[in-house]
Motif scaffolding. Structure first.
Motif, mmCIF file in Angstrom:
data_model
loop_
_atom_site.group_PDB
_atom_site.id
_atom_site.type_symbol
_atom_site.label_atom_id
_atom_site.label_comp_id
_atom_site.label_asym_id
_atom_site.label_seq_id
_atom_site.Cartn_x
_atom_site.Cartn_y
_atom_site.Cartn_z
ATOM 1 N N ALA A 65 0.835 -1.208 0.000
ATOM 2 C CA ALA A 65 0.000 0.000 0.000
ATOM 3 C C ALA A 65 0.870 1.258 0.000
ATOM 4 N N PHE A 66 1.905 1.289 0.840
ATOM 5 C CA PHE A 66 2.812 2.438 0.870
ATOM 6 C C PHE A 66 3.441 2.656 -0.509
ATOM 7 N N ASP A 67 3.947 1.586 -1.107
ATOM 8 C CA ASP A 67 4.626 1.729 -2.396
ATOM 9 C C ASP A 67 3.674 2.210 -3.489
ATOM 10 N N PHE A 68 2.445 1.728 -3.486
ATOM 11 C CA PHE A 68 1.479 2.157 -4.490
ATOM 12 C C PHE A 68 1.165 3.648 -4.337
ATOM 13 N N VAL A 69 0.839 4.064 -3.130
ATOM 14 C CA VAL A 69 0.497 5.468 -2.879
ATOM 15 C C VAL A 69 1.706 6.359 -3.126
ATOM 16 N N TRP A 70 2.875 5.905 -2.734
ATOM 17 C CA TRP A 70 4.093 6.685 -2.943
ATOM 18 C C TRP A 70 4.349 6.910 -4.431
ATOM 19 N N GLY A 71 4.214 5.869 -5.220
ATOM 20 C CA GLY A 71 4.400 6.000 -6.662
ATOM 21 C C GLY A 71 3.399 6.963 -7.283
ATOM 22 N N ARG A 72 2.163 6.870 -6.848
ATOM 23 C CA ARG A 72 1.122 7.783 -7.354
ATOM 24 C C ARG A 72 1.443 9.222 -6.978
ATOM 25 N N PHE A 73 1.904 9.445 -5.766
ATOM 26 C CA PHE A 73 2.270 10.792 -5.326
ATOM 27 C C PHE A 73 3.445 11.327 -6.145
ATOM 28 N N LEU A 74 4.483 10.533 -6.328
ATOM 29 C CA LEU A 74 5.640 10.991 -7.103
ATOM 30 C C LEU A 74 5.258 11.312 -8.548
ATOM 31 N N ASP A 75 4.337 10.521 -9.117
ATOM 32 C CA ASP A 75 3.864 10.825 -10.479
ATOM 33 C C ASP A 75 3.234 12.212 -10.537
ATOM 34 N N ARG A 76 2.524 12.603 -9.468
ATOM 35 C CA ARG A 76 1.877 13.927 -9.427
ATOM 36 C C ARG A 76 2.906 15.050 -9.321
ATOM 37 N N LEU A 77 4.147 14.742 -8.941
ATOM 38 C CA LEU A 77 5.180 15.762 -8.815
ATOM 39 C C LEU A 77 5.951 15.998 -10.112
ATOM 40 N N ASP A 78 5.746 15.146 -11.116
ATOM 41 C CA ASP A 78 6.468 15.315 -12.381
ATOM 42 C C ASP A 78 6.243 16.710 -12.941
ATOM 43 N N ASP B 22 -0.796 0.911 14.045
ATOM 44 C CA ASP B 22 -1.480 2.195 14.219
ATOM 45 C C ASP B 22 -0.613 3.343 13.708
ATOM 46 N N LEU B 23 0.664 3.330 14.060
ATOM 47 C CA LEU B 23 1.570 4.379 13.613
ATOM 48 C C LEU B 23 1.723 4.358 12.092
ATOM 49 N N ALA B 24 1.928 3.179 11.527
ATOM 50 C CA ALA B 24 2.088 3.078 10.070
ATOM 51 C C ALA B 24 0.844 3.592 9.346
ATOM 52 N N LEU B 25 -0.324 3.287 9.879
ATOM 53 C CA LEU B 25 -1.558 3.781 9.250
ATOM 54 C C LEU B 25 -1.664 5.297 9.362
ATOM 55 N N HIS B 26 -1.184 5.862 10.452
ATOM 56 C CA HIS B 26 -1.163 7.318 10.584
ATOM 57 C C HIS B 26 -0.233 7.934 9.529
ATOM 58 N N VAL B 27 0.964 7.379 9.386
ATOM 59 C CA VAL B 27 1.911 7.886 8.391
ATOM 60 C C VAL B 27 1.329 7.718 6.989
ATOM 61 N N PHE B 28 0.684 6.596 6.735
ATOM 62 C CA PHE B 28 0.032 6.353 5.451
ATOM 63 C C PHE B 28 -1.011 7.433 5.167
ATOM 64 N N ASP B 29 -1.810 7.755 6.171
ATOM 65 C CA ASP B 29 -2.814 8.810 6.028
ATOM 66 C C ASP B 29 -2.170 10.155 5.712
ATOM 67 N N GLU B 30 -1.031 10.444 6.325
ATOM 68 C CA GLU B 30 -0.329 11.705 6.050
ATOM 69 C C GLU B 30 0.063 11.801 4.571
ATOM 70 N N ILE B 31 0.587 10.710 4.021
ATOM 71 C CA ILE B 31 0.956 10.708 2.597
ATOM 72 C C ILE B 31 -0.282 10.899 1.732
ATOM 73 N N VAL B 32 -1.324 10.126 2.020
ATOM 74 C CA VAL B 32 -2.522 10.183 1.187
ATOM 75 C C VAL B 32 -3.144 11.568 1.220
ATOM 76 N N HIS B 33 -3.381 12.114 2.405
ATOM 77 C CA HIS B 33 -4.123 13.380 2.411
ATOM 78 C C HIS B 33 -3.263 14.561 2.002
ATOM 79 N N GLY C 215 -0.574 14.371 0.079
ATOM 80 C CA GLY C 215 -0.301 14.156 -1.347
ATOM 81 C C GLY C 215 -1.471 14.611 -2.201
ATOM 82 N N ALA C 216 -2.701 14.338 -1.750
ATOM 83 C CA ALA C 216 -3.884 14.802 -2.479
ATOM 84 C C ALA C 216 -3.953 16.326 -2.483
ATOM 85 N N ASP D 77 -3.297 21.484 -9.559
ATOM 86 C CA ASP D 77 -4.419 21.762 -10.463
ATOM 87 C C ASP D 77 -4.788 23.239 -10.432
ATOM 88 N N LEU D 78 -4.841 23.829 -9.246
ATOM 89 C CA LEU D 78 -5.174 25.255 -9.118
ATOM 90 C C LEU D 78 -4.077 26.131 -9.717
#
Length: 184
Positions: A11-24, A152-163, A165-166, A173-174
């Motif tokens: 899950a981390f690797d998938f979200v991380w890759g998606r986030f990095l793609d948005r930084l191109d 619990d901690l990993a899920l918190h860090v995961f949430d930080e990347i997801v939100h 990163g979004a 976009d703006l």
């Protein structure tokens, strides 16, 4: 029973890759763009060191502004990296790193390198956790959350990347349509 560590790593690797793609293609102007006055960002101090405002969203001892400021892409990237660095240090090392020890990026190009290093270290750390440790308390380095599990901690860090990163994605976009923002 499924291996929680393997599932979280994927899950981390998938979200991380998606986030990095948005930084191109991120430019310095976009990285530091302030869509409204008084944004928090990453700025150079009098000594020439790049610092994140508001301690990067961490505990400052001061009450947080109400409402909290809008933050730039630079701030959000700084916060994401500092999350990996700070939580990783407390979970996998001696827990002595503070926000003053973090080298925040002074450019969009530098931001990518900053993120790559922070994520690489976090990912290596979680990759070495065994099944028992995933469910064990994270300990006193985490204060009020000491009894929470590593999951619990990993899920918190995961949430930080997801939100965050979004949020970076929305700011990008703006930024592309910033000339239209005054027409609302």
């Amino acid at each position: 029973m499924a291996d929680i560590g393997n599932s979280l790593e994927k899950a981390f690797d998938f979200v991380w890759g998606r986030f990095l793609d948005r930084l191109d293609g991120l430019s310095d102007d976009e990285y530091f763009w302030e869509p409204v006055p008084d944004c928090w960002s990453v700025r150079q101090d009098a000594a020439g060191r790049w610092r994140i405002e508001g301690d990067g969203g961490g505990p400052t001892g001061e009450p947080a502004p109400d409402p909290p400021p809008i933050t730039t892409i630079a701030w959000r990237i700084g916060h994401i990296g500092a999350t990996f660095i700070g939580f990783g240090d407390r979970l996998f090392a001696d827990g002595k790193i503070t926000v003053d020890d973090v080298e925040f990026a002074s450019s969009a190009t530098g931001a990518r390198a900053y993120l790559d290093g922070a994520y690489r270290d976090w990912r290596a750390g979680i990759g070495g956790i065994d099944e028992q440790r995933w469910w064990s308390p994270i300990g006193p380095a985490f204060g009020l959350y000491a009894k929470d599990s590593t999951v619990d901690l990993a899920l918190h860090v995961f949430d930080e990347i997801v939100h965050h990163g979004a949020e970076v994605g929305v700011l990008r976009d703006l930024y592309r349509r910033r000339s239209e923002l005054g027409n609302l």
